[in-house]
Each structure stands twice: as structure tokens, then as C-alpha cells.
Write a protein that holds these residues in place. Structure first.
Motif, PDB file in Angstrom:
ATOM      1  N   HIS A 161       0.889  -1.166   0.000  1.00 50.46           N
ATOM      2  CA  HIS A 161       0.000   0.000   0.000  1.00 50.46           C
ATOM      3  C   HIS A 161       0.931   1.220   0.000  1.00 50.46           C
ATOM      4  O   HIS A 161       2.029   1.143   0.555  1.00 50.46           O
ATOM      5  CB  HIS A 161      -0.867  -0.026   1.270  1.00 50.46           C
ATOM      6  CG  HIS A 161      -1.891   1.068   1.335  1.00 50.46           C
ATOM      7  ND1 HIS A 161      -1.568   2.362   1.675  1.00 50.46           N
ATOM      8  CD2 HIS A 161      -3.222   1.064   1.112  1.00 50.46           C
ATOM      9  CE1 HIS A 161      -2.679   3.106   1.650  1.00 50.46           C
ATOM     10  NE2 HIS A 161      -3.693   2.332   1.316  1.00 50.46           N
ATOM     11  N   LEU A 163       1.143   3.554   1.780  1.00 49.54           N
ATOM     12  CA  LEU A 163       1.558   3.928   3.130  1.00 49.54           C
ATOM     13  C   LEU A 163       2.335   2.838   3.860  1.00 49.54           C
ATOM     14  O   LEU A 163       2.711   3.037   5.023  1.00 49.54           O
ATOM     15  CB  LEU A 163       0.338   4.331   3.959  1.00 49.54           C
ATOM     16  CG  LEU A 163      -0.384   5.598   3.483  1.00 49.54           C
ATOM     17  CD1 LEU A 163      -1.632   5.859   4.324  1.00 49.54           C
ATOM     18  CD2 LEU A 163       0.532   6.819   3.532  1.00 49.54           C
ATOM     19  N   ASN A 166       3.755  -4.512   2.219  1.00 48.06           N
ATOM     20  CA  ASN A 166       3.092  -5.770   2.590  1.00 48.06           C
ATOM     21  C   ASN A 166       1.942  -5.570   3.565  1.00 48.06           C
ATOM     22  O   ASN A 166       1.695  -6.406   4.429  1.00 48.06           O
ATOM     23  CB  ASN A 166       4.099  -6.754   3.208  1.00 48.06           C
ATOM     24  CG  ASN A 166       5.118  -7.245   2.198  1.00 48.06           C
ATOM     25  OD1 ASN A 166       4.877  -7.218   1.001  1.00 48.06           O
ATOM     26  ND2 ASN A 166       6.270  -7.673   2.685  1.00 48.06           N
ATOM     27  N   MET A 167       1.230  -4.460   3.461  1.00 47.65           N
ATOM     28  CA  MET A 167       0.188  -4.150   4.435  1.00 47.65           C
ATOM     29  C   MET A 167      -1.104  -4.914   4.175  1.00 47.65           C
ATOM     30  O   MET A 167      -1.939  -5.056   5.047  1.00 47.65           O
ATOM     31  CB  MET A 167      -0.102  -2.645   4.425  1.00 47.65           C
ATOM     32  CG  MET A 167       0.943  -1.843   5.164  1.00 47.65           C
ATOM     33  SD  MET A 167       0.948  -2.272   6.925  1.00 47.65           S
ATOM     34  CE  MET A 167       2.601  -1.712   7.371  1.00 47.65           C
ATOM     35  N   ILE A 168      -1.288  -5.386   2.927  1.00 45.88           N
ATOM     36  CA  ILE A 168      -2.537  -6.052   2.564  1.00 45.88           C
ATOM     37  C   ILE A 168      -2.190  -7.442   2.058  1.00 45.88           C
ATOM     38  O   ILE A 168      -1.523  -7.586   1.027  1.00 45.88           O
ATOM     39  CB  ILE A 168      -3.277  -5.237   1.482  1.00 45.88           C
ATOM     40  CG1 ILE A 168      -3.572  -3.846   2.036  1.00 45.88           C
ATOM     41  CG2 ILE A 168      -4.559  -5.937   1.038  1.00 45.88           C
ATOM     42  CD1 ILE A 168      -3.933  -2.832   0.968  1.00 45.88           C
ATOM     43  N   GLY A 169      -2.593  -8.466   2.805  1.00 50.14           N
ATOM     44  CA  GLY A 169      -2.185  -9.804   2.411  1.00 50.14           C
ATOM     45  C   GLY A 169      -2.857 -10.876   3.232  1.00 50.14           C
ATOM     46  O   GLY A 169      -3.863 -10.643   3.901  1.00 50.14           O
ATOM     47  N   VAL A 346       4.654   2.458  11.127  1.00 51.08           N
ATOM     48  CA  VAL A 346       3.582   1.691  10.475  1.00 51.08           C
ATOM     49  C   VAL A 346       4.007   0.249  10.178  1.00 51.08           C
ATOM     50  O   VAL A 346       3.281  -0.489   9.537  1.00 51.08           O
ATOM     51  CB  VAL A 346       3.059   2.341   9.163  1.00 51.08           C
ATOM     52  CG1 VAL A 346       2.391   3.663   9.435  1.00 51.08           C
ATOM     53  CG2 VAL A 346       4.169   2.498   8.137  1.00 51.08           C
ATOM     54  N   LYS A 348       4.334  -3.650  10.664  1.00 53.02           N
ATOM     55  CA  LYS A 348       3.300  -4.531  11.217  1.00 53.02           C
ATOM     56  C   LYS A 348       3.606  -4.994  12.637  1.00 53.02           C
ATOM     57  O   LYS A 348       2.712  -5.403  13.361  1.00 53.02           O
ATOM     58  CB  LYS A 348       3.111  -5.761  10.313  1.00 53.02           C
ATOM     59  CG  LYS A 348       2.403  -5.429   8.999  1.00 53.02           C
ATOM     60  CD  LYS A 348       2.014  -6.671   8.232  1.00 53.02           C
ATOM     61  CE  LYS A 348       3.206  -7.404   7.665  1.00 53.02           C
ATOM     62  NZ  LYS A 348       4.044  -6.600   6.738  1.00 53.02           N
ATOM     63  N   ALA A 350       4.722  -3.023  14.973  1.00 56.60           N
ATOM     64  CA  ALA A 350       4.467  -1.919  15.899  1.00 56.60           C
ATOM     65  C   ALA A 350       3.139  -2.137  16.630  1.00 56.60           C
ATOM     66  O   ALA A 350       2.198  -2.699  16.084  1.00 56.60           O
ATOM     67  CB  ALA A 350       4.441  -0.595  15.143  1.00 56.60           C
TER      68      ALA A 350
ATOM     69  N   PHE B  99      -8.764   0.413   4.022  1.00 55.74           N
ATOM     70  CA  PHE B  99      -7.305   0.330   4.217  1.00 55.74           C
ATOM     71  C   PHE B  99      -6.693   1.716   4.422  1.00 55.74           C
ATOM     72  O   PHE B  99      -5.810   1.897   5.256  1.00 55.74           O
ATOM     73  CB  PHE B  99      -6.644  -0.355   3.010  1.00 55.74           C
ATOM     74  CG  PHE B  99      -7.013  -1.796   2.838  1.00 55.74           C
ATOM     75  CD1 PHE B  99      -7.008  -2.669   3.921  1.00 55.74           C
ATOM     76  CD2 PHE B  99      -7.366  -2.298   1.602  1.00 55.74           C
ATOM     77  CE1 PHE B  99      -7.346  -4.011   3.771  1.00 55.74           C
ATOM     78  CE2 PHE B  99      -7.706  -3.643   1.430  1.00 55.74           C
ATOM     79  CZ  PHE B  99      -7.699  -4.488   2.518  1.00 55.74           C
ATOM     80  N   ASP B 100      -7.155   2.682   3.635  1.00 54.89           N
ATOM     81  CA  ASP B 100      -6.634   4.050   3.785  1.00 54.89           C
ATOM     82  C   ASP B 100      -6.880   4.555   5.204  1.00 54.89           C
ATOM     83  O   ASP B 100      -6.007   5.169   5.824  1.00 54.89           O
ATOM     84  CB  ASP B 100      -7.308   4.995   2.782  1.00 54.89           C
ATOM     85  CG  ASP B 100      -6.846   4.741   1.347  1.00 54.89           C
ATOM     86  OD1 ASP B 100      -5.829   4.047   1.156  1.00 54.89           O
ATOM     87  OD2 ASP B 100      -7.509   5.240   0.416  1.00 54.89           O
ATOM     88  N   LEU B 103      -4.548   2.726   7.770  1.00 46.66           N
ATOM     89  CA  LEU B 103      -3.145   3.119   7.715  1.00 46.66           C
ATOM     90  C   LEU B 103      -2.957   4.581   8.098  1.00 46.66           C
ATOM     91  O   LEU B 103      -2.006   4.922   8.808  1.00 46.66           O
ATOM     92  CB  LEU B 103      -2.568   2.834   6.324  1.00 46.66           C
ATOM     93  CG  LEU B 103      -2.239   1.354   6.115  1.00 46.66           C
ATOM     94  CD1 LEU B 103      -2.103   1.013   4.642  1.00 46.66           C
ATOM     95  CD2 LEU B 103      -0.958   0.982   6.868  1.00 46.66           C
ATOM     96  N   ASP B 108      -2.918  -0.723  14.179  1.00 41.55           N
ATOM     97  CA  ASP B 108      -1.932  -1.795  14.191  1.00 41.55           C
ATOM     98  C   ASP B 108      -2.604  -3.156  14.073  1.00 41.55           C
ATOM     99  O   ASP B 108      -3.795  -3.267  13.786  1.00 41.55           O
ATOM    100  CB  ASP B 108      -1.022  -1.694  15.422  1.00 41.55           C
ATOM    101  CG  ASP B 108      -1.800  -1.843  16.720  1.00 41.55           C
ATOM    102  OD1 ASP B 108      -2.851  -2.520  16.726  1.00 41.55           O
ATOM    103  OD2 ASP B 108      -1.358  -1.274  17.731  1.00 41.55           O
ATOM    104  N   TYR B 132      -5.893  -6.928   6.228  1.00 43.63           N
ATOM    105  CA  TYR B 132      -5.080  -5.862   6.815  1.00 43.63           C
ATOM    106  C   TYR B 132      -3.994  -6.473   7.694  1.00 43.63           C
ATOM    107  O   TYR B 132      -4.282  -7.200   8.649  1.00 43.63           O
ATOM    108  CB  TYR B 132      -5.938  -4.895   7.633  1.00 43.63           C
ATOM    109  CG  TYR B 132      -5.137  -3.711   8.162  1.00 43.63           C
ATOM    110  CD1 TYR B 132      -4.517  -2.828   7.292  1.00 43.63           C
ATOM    111  CD2 TYR B 132      -4.979  -3.502   9.531  1.00 43.63           C
ATOM    112  CE1 TYR B 132      -3.771  -1.764   7.762  1.00 43.63           C
ATOM    113  CE2 TYR B 132      -4.245  -2.423  10.010  1.00 43.63           C
ATOM    114  CZ  TYR B 132      -3.638  -1.557   9.119  1.00 43.63           C
ATOM    115  OH  TYR B 132      -2.895  -0.496   9.587  1.00 43.63           O
ATOM    116  N   MET B 133      -2.767  -6.195   7.350  1.00 43.62           N
ATOM    117  CA  MET B 133      -1.623  -6.782   8.066  1.00 43.62           C
ATOM    118  C   MET B 133      -1.766  -8.299   8.198  1.00 43.62           C
ATOM    119  O   MET B 133      -1.345  -8.883   9.186  1.00 43.62           O
ATOM    120  CB  MET B 133      -1.436  -6.117   9.428  1.00 43.62           C
ATOM    121  CG  MET B 133      -1.062  -4.646   9.319  1.00 43.62           C
ATOM    122  SD  MET B 133      -0.548  -3.955  10.905  1.00 43.62           S
ATOM    123  CE  MET B 133      -0.037  -2.300  10.392  1.00 43.62           C
TER     124      MET B 133
END
Lengths: 385, 385
Positions: A161, A163, A166-169, A346, A348, A350, B99-100, B103, B108, B132-133
Motif C-alpha cells: 500500500h 503507506l 506488505n500491508m494487505i495480504g 507503520v 506490522k 508496531a 485500508f486508507d 493506515l 496496528d 489488513y496486516m
């Protein structure tokens, strides 16, 4: 008539077989040579009316036709989709090319996907397989060192993403991983080095004897000696299998595999995806994480220096880039260290805004913990060119 | 000082609690009144620094502030994202709004998502939580009858693709489902009828005594009698829990819950998403599937007619629309029946191009099987206006 023993054979040879033990989601990693062309490599996979090979514009011309040929006994219809090459394309738009192909070809819930390429192709194909009709089987066919030793194993799939990386998976396991070592002979020098970063990673977090072996065999690895590569891939997969088998969904232990990745992801995102290779970010990130470990009293200075020398000898950057100016939104007034910290928040790992670092100890173990911002900033300042 | 017994209370009342038994992914469905405002409804959920309520522009103004208030004791930060309303917006673009928000707010891996709305909000929030994550917890708070009796239960999440409904998604279970029956009092008439389609569905496939009860109580249900609604939601959830508990990922049995959906999805996709409500497609689709069952000798004609009368009495369409002209790509030369067949071939139950129908038998059981195209075309011709 040609005697049976003289019949031409694809002649694939499996050097090692590593099992990922995850109950009903278990699967083997086959490591060997001439595997791609040998129909025997692909026997026993789920039956289906069709298969889809996902590759990219660099790898496809080299290997797609050969894989297609080898699979032709198994699947009546074999489709191909070719993605643009590079981390910058690990996006929803590229993912949608896979969905478009699946739907326009009438692929059903049994269709098997094959990820032929490096980490980006593997991550996207795996995520597409996880989501298409809520899940179809897929096979990893990694053609880069980085993908063979790390990203193709363990079921982490994702897209980026803007921002965060690998944030979306999804956690979604392949049904088989096939590492044909021959494909490493066509790998560009820079990609080979990037893969070595993930090989080196396994030493400080889990196996100091393997770290010794890597040091002793680094020239052979960079010269692509088949025996050296075979051992590096096998031992890396064994360690990863061990860790993933204990913690599939990263509830705890698995996070140690992210040694170097917290700093590395910040570099990748801060410069814009594709500027540095993922493995380059990890190489430099390990140096930064090792220096942070030293400041926190976990790692002796000579061990830090040894790691820095090894990363450098692998052909990887050991000094971080400046992320300060013009590399992202809302960072005009930030110092370089502040920008790193902003990007790492940001990550993952954290929690409630506190960054968790994978740090290493003298004994060859990793720990996951926070660190004061001021100390992290000092390390960043000391490590950046 | 006010005596404890006189203290004001939010006064939520749980009428029924249905358990979904899926091992470590088990969760309860709470069915009752005044649940939304009662902090007790939300106790025991996963701890986190933040929560995100996902709703739409219709439901949000009615209930979002009340839910936010009730959750405020539990989560230090509660964010809100409001999606456009309707099946036409069950797309990647809407998903990306979630998602926006996640993030940009620094959410988290522990952040809890709340799906406050109907089936579209629930499907999208669930899929966002799955991705998400690589997975965060989520809670279903269905505010439509359709979502309370069907879509919020069982972990099917998805978005639509232009070439097919729910083609991109995941099996991902919520940690709790909260059905506040009071929200059904504000539901538009048409939505109530759409929900009744999914209630009626459970009769022919699993429980003829429930079908009798629905017939006897249809006027009370359409008049929104709280006791009738409570029973309809409870019994529907019990049947769904039973089926999903046996087959979470639709390897077999679970497909029977798609009675009416094969024809229904073709209607939805063929007219353009949002033209007919999902429940309207299912209502009409059950009539078509029942007539196909009859043609195949599985269901007696009087049972078909009984179902048609009930669907009609629920305020649902019993004749299919013409999909022939101008409603999609590449269909200019197709007859109406051919267009239905073309759309049904991308159904997730199809295998190697063969459409699998959920058909019902006199004894109140469902079977999943193919049928000759010519026969299906006859049924479509007979059922379309």
C-alpha cells in the motif's frame, strides 16, 4: 528401438527435500537441478481442468514455455499471465491482472496457480490464490535466491500500500515449493547479492555455525558454485521451516525472521518501492539493527563489525540512504532520523505506536523489543551516509 | 446517592445466544434488543489501542454514534469510515477506503474492526479484516434482516469483480456477531422482504417444520413483530451454525446454503449490481431452482407452487428479468436463457465449465448437481417475464 535406459529423460535431480510441518497445510520444498523441465517434479499436485502460470516480463521469456511444457501432461489447459517486473508493481492493479486472467479464462475453484519468478511474483500469486473464489491451490516456483531461501516458504503473501509495505495480504500456504537451482545461473549479480542478505540473516538469529559456513563460502556463493548454493538454500529452508512450523501466523517467534526488515522496509518505502531491492534494504537494515543491539548491550562490537564485513562482502550496502527531502508526503520538516522513525511506526510489528525491533544477542538468538526513539535516532545518524 | 438497583442502565437484553463451533475460531451470535447501546454487549472482546467502525451513509447516521459511545469504555481510540451504500459499491475502491483509514490512523495488528450495516458492509469489512496486516479481529453488527440471518454468520467475506459476484474474498471468521433486533424497525420494506428470502431458504434445504412456521407467521414477520423476528433470526442462525460447523470452507455440505443463489447471482450480475437487491435475486432464484428440481423429478409440483406463493407473499419477485439486450459485454447475440447460462458458468460452484445447481427434494433436503443446458434453458424461459 531405443533401449529403455537410453531413453531421453528430463533428468531432474532432487538434492534435498525439506518438509514444512503445518498439519493439514503441510507441504514439501524440493531443492535440486533440472527440476523445472521434469514432469516428475509436478506429479501428485491437485487435479484440475486448468492451471495458470503467473510470471513477469523478465523471467517469463526464460522459463515459462518450459514449465508449460512440463505441466502439459497434468493439466488440459494451461494459461499464462505476465506481470511487469519489480517491487513498484506489487500493487492492486497488478493483482487484478491475475484475477482478470482467471475470470476471463473461466478458471474455477480447483484451478492451480504457479508462481514462476522472484519474491514479488510469489507474494502476488499467493495472495491472488488466497482470494480467488476464497482460495485455490498454488505452487511456488521461485527463480531468485531471495525467493528460494525466504519469501516462497511459509505462506506470507501480500501486496504493498502506498503507506506501507506488505500491508494487505494473507497467511496462505502453497501446496509445494520447487527450487530449481539452475535458475540462479541467469540471475543478475545485484539480485544474487540481495538473496544473500536473507541467507546471512539466518546466522545471527538462529545458527552461528551456519554464519561461519557462509563466511567461509561467500566467494563460492558469489561465483554460483552449485554445491554451495544447494547447501545455502537447503539450510535456509530448514531454519525457516523450523520457525514457521512453530508459529505459522507470527504470534511470536516468527517475527525473528524479520531481522533487518524494520529498518529495511523504511528504506524501501522512503526511497519509493523498487529503488533499492528488498534484499539490499534487509542487508543494510541488519547492520542498523546490529548496531542498535550493540547500543542496548546485547551484542559485542566485534560481532557487529563481523556482520558489517560479511554484508559488505556479499555486495550489499552497509550505509543507509538519506530519506529526508522530497521522498514522501508530509516529511518536509523532518530530519532523516525522524523520517525513518515515522516510516517504521507503520511496521506490522508496531503496537500502539511503539516500534518493535528484532535485535540479536551474542549467543546467536534474536529478541523482539522496543527501544528509546533517541537511541534509535543515534543509530540512524551513525549508519546513514 | 441513587440505590444500585435504580441506576440507569443501557438495558440490553439477549434473547438467544447461538454458538458457531469451529474449534479455535468459534464465536457466539448474540440475538436481542437494545444490544447496540449496552457496553455489556461488547465486553470481553480483544483488547486494542484502537477500533474502527465501518458503516455506510444510510446506517451510519442512525447508529454509528451510539455504537461509538458504547465502545468508548473499551477502546481508547475509535475511528469511523463511511462507505457509499449498495451492492454496486462492493468493489476494490470501497475496500481501499477501509485500508486508507486504517493506515492513515496508524491502526496496528490488534485493531478491532466493527461492521455496522448490512451484507455489503459486513462482506467488505470482513475481507478488509482478513487482509489488513494479514489479519485483524472483527465483529459483525448486522443491521438488516438479510445480514442477521445469513451473511454476517459463517465467515464468508468478499468483494465483487465485474465478471462475477463475490469472486475475490476469504473465509475469515468474526470474533462475535451481535444482532440487535431493534435495528430491523428502521429497515425499508424492500430490504425486509429481501431478508425474508434468506429466511425462507432454510426451510426447503433443511427444516420443513420451519417452513411451516414461516408460512404461518409471514404477516407477523412483515409487520415486524419483535417475537416473530426474534424466532426467525434465531432459527436461521441455528441452521446456519449447524451447516457451517460441519463444513467451514464449503468442501461439500455448505453449498446447500446457496439454494437460489446460482440463478440469483446471474440476475444480479446480468442487470448490473444494485439493480435488484441480493435477496430479491435469491427469492426469484429459489423459484427457478425449485422448478428445475421439479423438472428433474426431485420435487412435487404442489411443493413448487407452495414455495412460489410464499416467496410472492414475502414481497419478492417470482419471475426473472430479461437479461438479453444491452446488459453486459459480448451478449448481443445471446438469447435470454443463453445469457443466464453464460453468467452461471462463472459461479464458484461450477467445475470445468459445468454449472452445479443446489436443488431441493420433497423430503426437505438439498442436493448439489449438474443439469442439461437445454433443460435449464427451458426453466429460464418458463420463469422469465
Amino acid at each position: 528401438m531405443i533401449p529403455a535406459t537410453h531413453q531421453p529423460s528430463a533428468g531432474g535431480q532432487v538434492h534435498a527435500r525439506v518438509e514444512i510441518d503445518l498439519g493439514e497445510r503441510s507441504y514439501p520444498i524440493l531443492i535440486g537441478s533440472s527440476l523445472l523441465d521434469d514432469p516428475a517434479t509436478w506429479s501428485g499436485l491437485p487435479k484440475a481442468a486448468s492451471a495458470l502460470i503467473v510470471t513477469n516480463e523478465t523471467v517469463g521469456p526464460l522459463y515459462a514455455a518450459r514449465l508449460q511444457q512440463a505441466l502439459s501432461q497434468q493439466y488440459p489447459q494451461i494459461h499464462l499471465v505476465t506481470l511487469p517486473d519489480g517491487e513498484a508493481y506489487k500493487t492492486w492493479d497488478s493483482l487484478n491482472l491475475i484475477f482478470d486472467a482467471l475470470l476471463s479464462k473461466g478458471c474455477d475453484r480447483k484451478t492451480v496457480l504457479f508462481a514462476l519468478g522472484g519474491g514479488v511474483v510469489g507474494d502476488m500469486t499467493g495472495f491472488a490464490a488466497a482470494c480467488y473464489m476464497r482460495g485455490v491451490p498454488f505452487v511456488q516456483v521461485p527463480t531468485t535466491l531471495l525467493a528460494q531461501v525466504d519469501s516462497s516458504v511459509g505462506g506470507k503473501t501480500a501486496i504493498n500500500h502506498p503507506l506501507g509495505k506488505n500491508m494487505i495480504g494473507a497467511f496462505y500456504q502453497p501446496v509445494r515449493v520447487v527450487c530449481d537451482l539452475d535458475t540462479l545461473q541467469t540471475l543478475p549479480e545485484r539480485e544474487l547479492s540481495a538473496g544473500l542478505a536473507e541467507v546471512i540473516k539466518y546466522g545471527p538469529i538462529h545458527d552461528l555455525a551456519f554464519l561461519d559456513w557462509i563466511e567461509a563460502n561467500l566467494l563460492a556463493l558469489r561465483a554460483r558454485d552449485p554445491k554451495a548454493l544447494a547447501h545455502a538454500v537447503q539450510r535456509s529452508c530448514e531454519i525457516k521451516a523450523d520457525v514457521v512450523g512453530q508459529d505459522e501466523r507470527e504470534a511470536g517467534l516468527r517475527a525473528i525472521l524479520n531481522f533487518g526488515h524494520t529498518f529495511g522496509h523504511a528504506i524501501e518505502a522512503g526511497l519509493g518501492y523498487g529503488e533499492w531491492l528488498h534484499g539490499e534494504g534487509v542487508g543494510c537494515g541488519m547492520v542498523m539493527a546490529a548496531r542498535l543491539s550493540q547500543r542496548l548491550g546485547l551484542l559485542a562490537e566485534d560481532k557487529v563489525e563481523r556482520l558489517v564485513r560479511l554484508v559488505e562482502a556479499a555486495g550489499l550496502p552497509v550505509r543507509g540512504p538519506q530519506l529526508k527531502v522530497g521522498h514522501g508526503e508530509g516529511c518536509a520538516d523532518l530530519s532523516n532520523a525522524q523520517r525513518y522513525l515515522q516510516l517504521m511506526r507503520v511496521d506490522k510489528k508496531a503496537e500502539a505506536g511503539e516500534i518493535k525491533f528484532v535485535l540479536v544477542e551474542d549467543a546467536g538468538r534474536a529478541v523482539v523489543r522496543g527501544a528509546p526513539d533517541a537511541l534509535v535516532a543515534e543509530v540512524i545518524d551513525a549508519c546513514c551516509a
